[in-house]
Design an enzyme around this catalytic site. Structure first.
Site, PDB file in Angstrom:
ATOM      1  N   ALA A 119      37.323  28.612  35.711  1.00  0.00           N
ATOM      2  CA  ALA A 119      36.820  28.569  34.338  1.00  0.00           C
ATOM      3  C   ALA A 119      37.933  28.714  33.308  1.00  0.00           C
ATOM      4  CB  ALA A 119      35.770  29.651  34.135  1.00  0.00           C
ATOM      5  N   THR A 120      39.019  29.388  33.661  1.00  0.00           N
ATOM      6  CA  THR A 120      40.142  29.473  32.707  1.00  0.00           C
ATOM      7  C   THR A 120      40.612  28.062  32.373  1.00  0.00           C
ATOM      8  OG1 THR A 120      40.803  31.640  33.537  1.00  0.00           O
ATOM      9  CG2 THR A 120      42.487  30.370  32.378  1.00  0.00           C
ATOM     10  N   SER A 141      32.566  28.724  37.160  1.00  0.00           N
ATOM     11  CA  SER A 141      33.537  29.190  38.140  1.00  0.00           C
ATOM     12  C   SER A 141      32.807  29.614  39.410  1.00  0.00           C
ATOM     13  CB  SER A 141      34.301  30.377  37.548  1.00  0.00           C
ATOM     14  OG  SER A 141      35.268  30.815  38.463  1.00  0.00           O
ATOM     15  N   ALA A 142      33.273  29.129  40.564  1.00  0.00           N
ATOM     16  CA  ALA A 142      32.549  29.357  41.823  1.00  0.00           C
ATOM     17  C   ALA A 142      32.550  30.819  42.258  1.00  0.00           C
ATOM     18  CB  ALA A 142      33.161  28.492  42.925  1.00  0.00           C
ATOM     19  N   GLN A 195      29.150  33.623  33.788  1.00  0.00           N
ATOM     20  CA  GLN A 195      28.429  34.802  34.289  1.00  0.00           C
ATOM     21  C   GLN A 195      26.931  34.545  34.477  1.00  0.00           C
ATOM     22  OE1 GLN A 195      29.784  37.642  35.320  1.00  0.00           O
ATOM     23  NE2 GLN A 195      31.881  37.316  34.602  1.00  0.00           N
ATOM     24  N   CYS A 219      38.881  41.473  34.304  1.00  0.00           N
ATOM     25  CA  CYS A 219      39.340  40.084  34.349  1.00  0.00           C
ATOM     26  C   CYS A 219      40.726  39.944  33.755  1.00  0.00           C
ATOM     27  CB  CYS A 219      38.396  39.188  33.572  1.00  0.00           C
ATOM     28  SG  CYS A 219      36.768  39.167  34.265  1.00  0.00           S
ATOM     29  N   ASN A 256      30.868  38.856  30.006  1.00  0.00           N
ATOM     30  CA  ASN A 256      31.273  39.413  31.297  1.00  0.00           C
ATOM     31  C   ASN A 256      31.459  40.922  31.281  1.00  0.00           C
ATOM     32  OD1 ASN A 256      33.461  38.229  29.594  1.00  0.00           O
ATOM     33  ND2 ASN A 256      34.749  39.392  31.004  1.00  0.00           N
TER      34      ASN A 256
HETATM   35  N1  PMP Z   1      34.986  33.330  31.437  1.00  0.00           N
HETATM   36  C1  PMP Z   1      34.315  34.433  31.786  1.00  0.00           C
HETATM   37  C2  PMP Z   1      33.147  34.880  30.973  1.00  0.00           C
HETATM   38  C3  PMP Z   1      34.714  35.151  32.911  1.00  0.00           C
HETATM   39  O1  PMP Z   1      34.052  36.259  33.257  1.00  0.00           O
HETATM   40  C4  PMP Z   1      35.832  34.704  33.658  1.00  0.00           C
HETATM   41  C5  PMP Z   1      36.306  35.468  34.885  1.00  0.00           C
HETATM   42  N2  PMP Z   1      36.706  36.763  34.600  1.00  0.00           N
HETATM   43  C6  PMP Z   1      36.492  33.546  33.249  1.00  0.00           C
HETATM   44  C7  PMP Z   1      36.038  32.884  32.140  1.00  0.00           C
HETATM   45  C8  PMP Z   1      37.680  33.004  34.006  1.00  0.00           C
HETATM   46  O2  PMP Z   1      37.260  32.408  35.179  1.00  0.00           O
HETATM   47  P1  PMP Z   1      38.277  32.023  36.363  1.00  0.00           P
HETATM   48  O3  PMP Z   1      38.523  33.274  37.114  1.00  0.00           O
HETATM   49  O4  PMP Z   1      37.538  31.002  37.157  1.00  0.00           O
HETATM   50  O5  PMP Z   1      39.489  31.448  35.723  1.00  0.00           O
END
Ligand code: PMP
Length: 416
Positions: free
Chosen positions: A70-71, A205-206, A185, A362, A157
């Site tokens: 998701a990042t 994000s998986a 989430q 995170c 989150n």
């Molecule tokens: N957005 C939210 C709301 C998240 O909780 C997270 C994970 N902490 C991310 C983005 C980032 O996801 P990823 O770990 O897949 O990069």
């Protein structure tokens, strides 16, 4: 040790692991190899996963762009729209593209906004209220003729806050502005149906719902005018030229399988939940819920256990303060509260048998208090003495009881 940090990440489901394993060993083809069966089988596996995800989200498979998580999806959505808007805007130097978000978003949104701002994009970061809430009127008031994108998360989150994304999406549509939504989430906890949600870009994000780490997706709506989006990477032109790079076939297979194991909650679980006695719900959870209703059942079950945790704790301890909204607008698996009269660091280091987080796990090893709690006006000392619980469908009542016993004992000792 009992794992209650499922907003940070989740355990890979056994079915997900089993589905992935062959694609690490005998089925190691490159999904872009068109000349032999290794490549064809890898491509088939990727397309099967795309279909599984599309079925869940109620959208065509072509809308799915696989990313590393998701990042990356958040970066692609925001930088992609702004970069695509730049050449048009630069013709008139006074009309920079304008983008809007809020102060409670994940760092992978806020830091992108800040970087773009340094590069000359006009940026608005809206404040949130004491419960982390963003109101649609704030978005309406912030829109300008130059606004190209609004980015608002579906659920937070840290505090589980659920944003009014449907209303924000409607008003963006009226104004011809794109809406991006970080729905990381929400999968399996809230309905995420793209026929109902008026969002143009959606990040997933998986690893937040028992899939593997390192894979996610940006969903790009394609049933309206083409969304102008520039890729982050140049290369082989994979994923409709939006995300070049060899596809991680095993991870994508795991991502698709994880979607098969969650069911879309048909309606928000909280509707029923604040009408019933939660500890009663824990006892009755298999009796009360009709069979064949697995999605909502998972959510209701998690919410019932979460409520059980809170009621048990507050019946033993005083001075616990909920951070974020009361149950109605909260993720069913989230609990976040501050403990008055204890030192945050002592609290965290004393909790030996439960894995929870204080602030946001995170954002790596950052000693700063949570930016979300700060944006809500929670003091730094109460932020440091806050605990975030994230339950999963694997969490049991026995685990919650162990967590309660430990927290009660530790808080009593630290306050003594
Ligand atoms: N957005 C939210 C709301 C998240 O909780 C997270 C994970 N902490 C991310 C983005 C980032 O996801 P990823 O770990 O897949 O990069």
């Amino acid at each position: 040790m009992i794992y209650l940090d499922n907003h940070a990440t989740t355990r890979v489901a056994p079915e997900v692991l089993a589905a992935m394993l062959p694609y690490f060993s005998e089925e190691y083809g490159n999904a872009a190899s068109v000349n032999h069966a290794f490549g064809w089988r890898a491509a088939e596996a990727v397309e099967r996963a795309r279909e599984q995800i599309a079925r869940f989200l109620n959208c065509p498979a072509e809308w799915i762009v696989f990313t590393s998580g998701a990042t990356e999806a958040n970066n692609l959505a925001i930088k992609g729209v702004v970069t695509a808007a730049m050449p048009r805007r630069l013709g008139n130097s006074n009309r920079r593209p304008h983008i809007i978000t809020d102060a409670a978003e994940h760092r992978s949104i806020l830091d992108v906004f800040k970087r773009l701002q340094r590069g000359g994009t006009d940026v608005t970061i809206l404040p949130v209220d004491g419960e982390g809430r963003l109101r649609p009127e704030q978005v309406a008031d912030a829109l300008k003729p130059e606004t190209v994108l609004v980015s608002v998360m579906l659920a937070n989150n840290e505090i589980g806050m659920i944003n009014p994304v449907t209303m924000i999406g409607r008003l963006c549509r009226e104004q011809g502005v794109l809406l991006h939504c970080d729905a990381v989430q929400a999968i399996g906890k809230l309905p995420v149906d793209l026929q109902l949600l008026p969002v143009d870009l959606l990040s997933l994000s998986a690893h937040k719902f028992h899939g593997p780490k390192g894979v996610g997706a940006l969903i790009v709506r394609r049933d309206g005018p083409r969304i102008p989006l520039e890729p982050l990477f140049d290369g082989g032109g994979h994923e409709q030229h939006l995300r070049s790079g060899t596809l991680p076939v095993p991870l994508i297979v795991g991502f698709g399988t994880a979607f098969e194991l969650v069911t879309q909650p048909r309606k928000p679980p909280f509707d029923e939940l604040h009408l019933i006695n939660p500890s009663q719900a824990v006892r009755n959870r298999f009796l009360a819920i009709p069979t064949g209703w697995r999605g909502p059942e998972m959510s209701v079950e998690m919410a019932a256990l979460r409520d059980h945790l809170w009621y048990q704790l507050t019946s033993e301890l005083d001075g616990l303060m909920i951070n974020g909204p009361k149950w109605g607008e909260r993720l069913p698996n989230n609990l976040n509260f501050s403990v008055a009269g204890v030192d945050g660091e002592a609290l965290m280091s004393s909790l030996k048998s439960i894995a929870v987080s204080s602030g946001s796990a995170c954002s790596t090893a950052e000693p700063e208090p949570s930016h979300v709690l700060r944006a809500m006006g929670v003091s730094d000392s109460l932020s440091r003495a806050s605990l975030r619980f994230g339950l999963s469908r694997f969490t049991t009542e026995a685990e919650i009881d162990v967590a309660v016993a430990e927290i009660v004992q530790v808080v009593r000792r630290l306050r003594a």
